[in-house]
Design a protein around this motif. Structure first.
Motif, PDB file in Angstrom:
ATOM      1  N   TYR A  18       0.831  -1.191   0.000  1.00 31.88           N
ATOM      2  CA  TYR A  18       0.000   0.000   0.000  1.00 31.88           C
ATOM      3  C   TYR A  18       0.873   1.252   0.000  1.00 31.88           C
ATOM      4  N   GLY A  19       0.476   2.210  -0.791  1.00 25.09           N
ATOM      5  CA  GLY A  19       1.216   3.456  -0.896  1.00 25.09           C
ATOM      6  C   GLY A  19       2.157   3.476  -2.081  1.00 25.09           C
ATOM      7  N   ASP A  20       2.360   2.334  -2.730  1.00 27.07           N
ATOM      8  CA  ASP A  20       3.212   2.284  -3.922  1.00 27.07           C
ATOM      9  C   ASP A  20       2.320   2.475  -5.146  1.00 27.07           C
ATOM     10  N   PHE A  21       2.176   3.715  -5.568  1.00 28.28           N
ATOM     11  CA  PHE A  21       1.306   4.040  -6.695  1.00 28.28           C
ATOM     12  C   PHE A  21       2.108   4.290  -7.974  1.00 28.28           C
ATOM     13  N   SER A  22       3.342   3.805  -8.012  1.00 28.60           N
ATOM     14  CA  SER A  22       4.224   4.092  -9.150  1.00 28.60           C
ATOM     15  C   SER A  22       3.681   3.518 -10.461  1.00 28.60           C
ATOM     16  N   MET A  31      -6.385   2.062 -13.084  1.00 30.95           N
ATOM     17  CA  MET A  31      -7.042   2.552 -11.867  1.00 30.95           C
ATOM     18  C   MET A  31      -6.350   1.971 -10.660  1.00 30.95           C
ATOM     19  N   GLU A  32      -6.629   2.574  -9.508  1.00 28.48           N
ATOM     20  CA  GLU A  32      -5.960   2.166  -8.278  1.00 28.48           C
ATOM     21  C   GLU A  32      -6.912   2.377  -7.110  1.00 28.48           C
ATOM     22  N   PHE A  33      -7.010   1.380  -6.219  1.00 31.50           N
ATOM     23  CA  PHE A  33      -7.735   1.543  -4.963  1.00 31.50           C
ATOM     24  C   PHE A  33      -6.842   2.354  -4.040  1.00 31.50           C
ATOM     25  N   MET A  34      -7.390   3.410  -3.435  1.00 33.15           N
ATOM     26  CA  MET A  34      -6.594   4.198  -2.490  1.00 33.15           C
ATOM     27  C   MET A  34      -7.508   5.009  -1.574  1.00 33.15           C
ATOM     28  N   GLY A  85       4.118   0.706  11.779  1.00 31.50           N
ATOM     29  CA  GLY A  85       3.928  -0.154  10.626  1.00 31.50           C
ATOM     30  C   GLY A  85       3.305   0.533   9.427  1.00 31.50           C
ATOM     31  N   GLY A  86       3.570   1.819   9.261  1.00 40.43           N
ATOM     32  CA  GLY A  86       3.024   2.513   8.099  1.00 40.43           C
ATOM     33  C   GLY A  86       1.564   2.883   8.242  1.00 40.43           C
ATOM     34  N   SER A  87       1.111   3.083   9.451  1.00 40.20           N
ATOM     35  CA  SER A  87      -0.288   3.437   9.680  1.00 40.20           C
ATOM     36  C   SER A  87      -0.643   4.753   9.000  1.00 40.20           C
ATOM     37  N   PRO A  88      -1.815   4.803   8.335  1.00 43.31           N
ATOM     38  CA  PRO A  88      -2.258   6.067   7.736  1.00 43.31           C
ATOM     39  C   PRO A  88      -2.563   7.101   8.831  1.00 43.31           C
ATOM     40  N   PRO A  89      -2.602   8.396   8.470  1.00 44.70           N
ATOM     41  CA  PRO A  89      -2.773   9.461   9.468  1.00 44.70           C
ATOM     42  C   PRO A  89      -3.976   9.289  10.410  1.00 44.70           C
ATOM     43  N   ALA A  90      -5.130   8.901   9.895  1.00 47.27           N
ATOM     44  CA  ALA A  90      -6.312   8.750  10.768  1.00 47.27           C
ATOM     45  C   ALA A  90      -6.074   7.672  11.818  1.00 47.27           C
ATOM     46  N   LEU A  91      -5.420   6.598  11.432  1.00 47.70           N
ATOM     47  CA  LEU A  91      -5.136   5.520  12.375  1.00 47.70           C
ATOM     48  C   LEU A  91      -4.094   5.958  13.392  1.00 47.70           C
ATOM     49  N   ARG A  92      -3.055   6.677  12.943  1.00 45.32           N
ATOM     50  CA  ARG A  92      -2.047   7.188  13.882  1.00 45.32           C
ATOM     51  C   ARG A  92      -2.690   8.109  14.920  1.00 45.32           C
ATOM     52  N   LYS A  93      -3.665   8.913  14.488  1.00 44.10           N
ATOM     53  CA  LYS A  93      -4.352   9.814  15.415  1.00 44.10           C
ATOM     54  C   LYS A  93      -5.046   9.028  16.527  1.00 44.10           C
ATOM     55  N   VAL A  94      -5.731   7.942  16.170  1.00 44.71           N
ATOM     56  CA  VAL A  94      -6.421   7.110  17.162  1.00 44.71           C
ATOM     57  C   VAL A  94      -5.400   6.406  18.047  1.00 44.71           C
TER      58      VAL A  94
END
Length: 182
Positions: A18-22, A31-34, A85-94
């Motif tokens: 996840y996060g590798d949109f190259s 297309m890409e799920f993100m 572990g690369g948590s997205p911002p919303a998860l890091r906030k929690v």
């Protein structure tokens, strides 16, 4: 379903970290799920809303929390919470809110696979976006009571074919329950 509607079109899913949109940004993938915030930050990209994903606590199947239908912060008192572990911002906030409450002991985990290994070994629990939940993974995924979540989208390059629009629309209708999966 799409193959029945458009048998001449080959749909090939590509999996990556996840996060590798190259591959998407270089034009190799149509297309890409993100997450919406990732798509919104990209130039030349539009997005098709799919769904809002919540956050769940992942516990071992034998953990006393596994019998609950919803987890509140106080349920975590005395637990070891894995963070990082690369948590997205919303998860890091929690995660930060829980750790700063003093209810839990926390430790860093470098990635989701290591985290799941530690959960299976009884070393702790973790929070994760529901969109990564795999049915039958052997863990208890219990919704966590918080307002944070993730707006999941399909990202498309602004210049794309009508076939990409048709496929994206089918995925949108499937995710919304507008059409069944038959």
């Amino acid at each position: 379903m799409f193959k029945r509607e458009r048998p001449e079109v080959l749909v090939t899913p590509n999996f990556h970290g996840y996060g590798d949109f190259s591959n998407f940004m270089s034009g190799q993938n149509d297309m890409e799920f993100m997450l919406r915030e990732d798509a919104d930050s990209m130039v030349g990209v539009c997005s098709v809303p799919l769904y809002r994903s919540g956050i769940s606590l992942i516990a071992g199947a034998s953990d006393e929390l596994s019998s609950k239908t919803r987890i509140v912060m106080d349920d975590l008192r005395g637990k070891r919470l894995m963070v990082g572990g690369g948590s997205p911002p919303a998860l890091r906030k929690v995660q930060n809110r829980i750790v700063s409450s003093g209810l839990v002991e926390s430790f860093n985990s470098p990635d989701h696979d290591t985290t799941l290994t530690n959960v299976a070994a009884g070393e702790g629990v973790c929070l994760a976006p529901d969109f990564i939940h795999q049915e039958g993974d052997g863990f208890a995924w219990i919704p966590f009571d918080c307002e944070e979540g993730f707006d999941c989208v399909l990202a498309l390059r602004r210049e794309h074919s009508f076939i990409v629009d048709e496929f994206a629309d089918l995925l949108r209708r499937l995710s919304s329950g507008e059409v069944g999966r038959h």
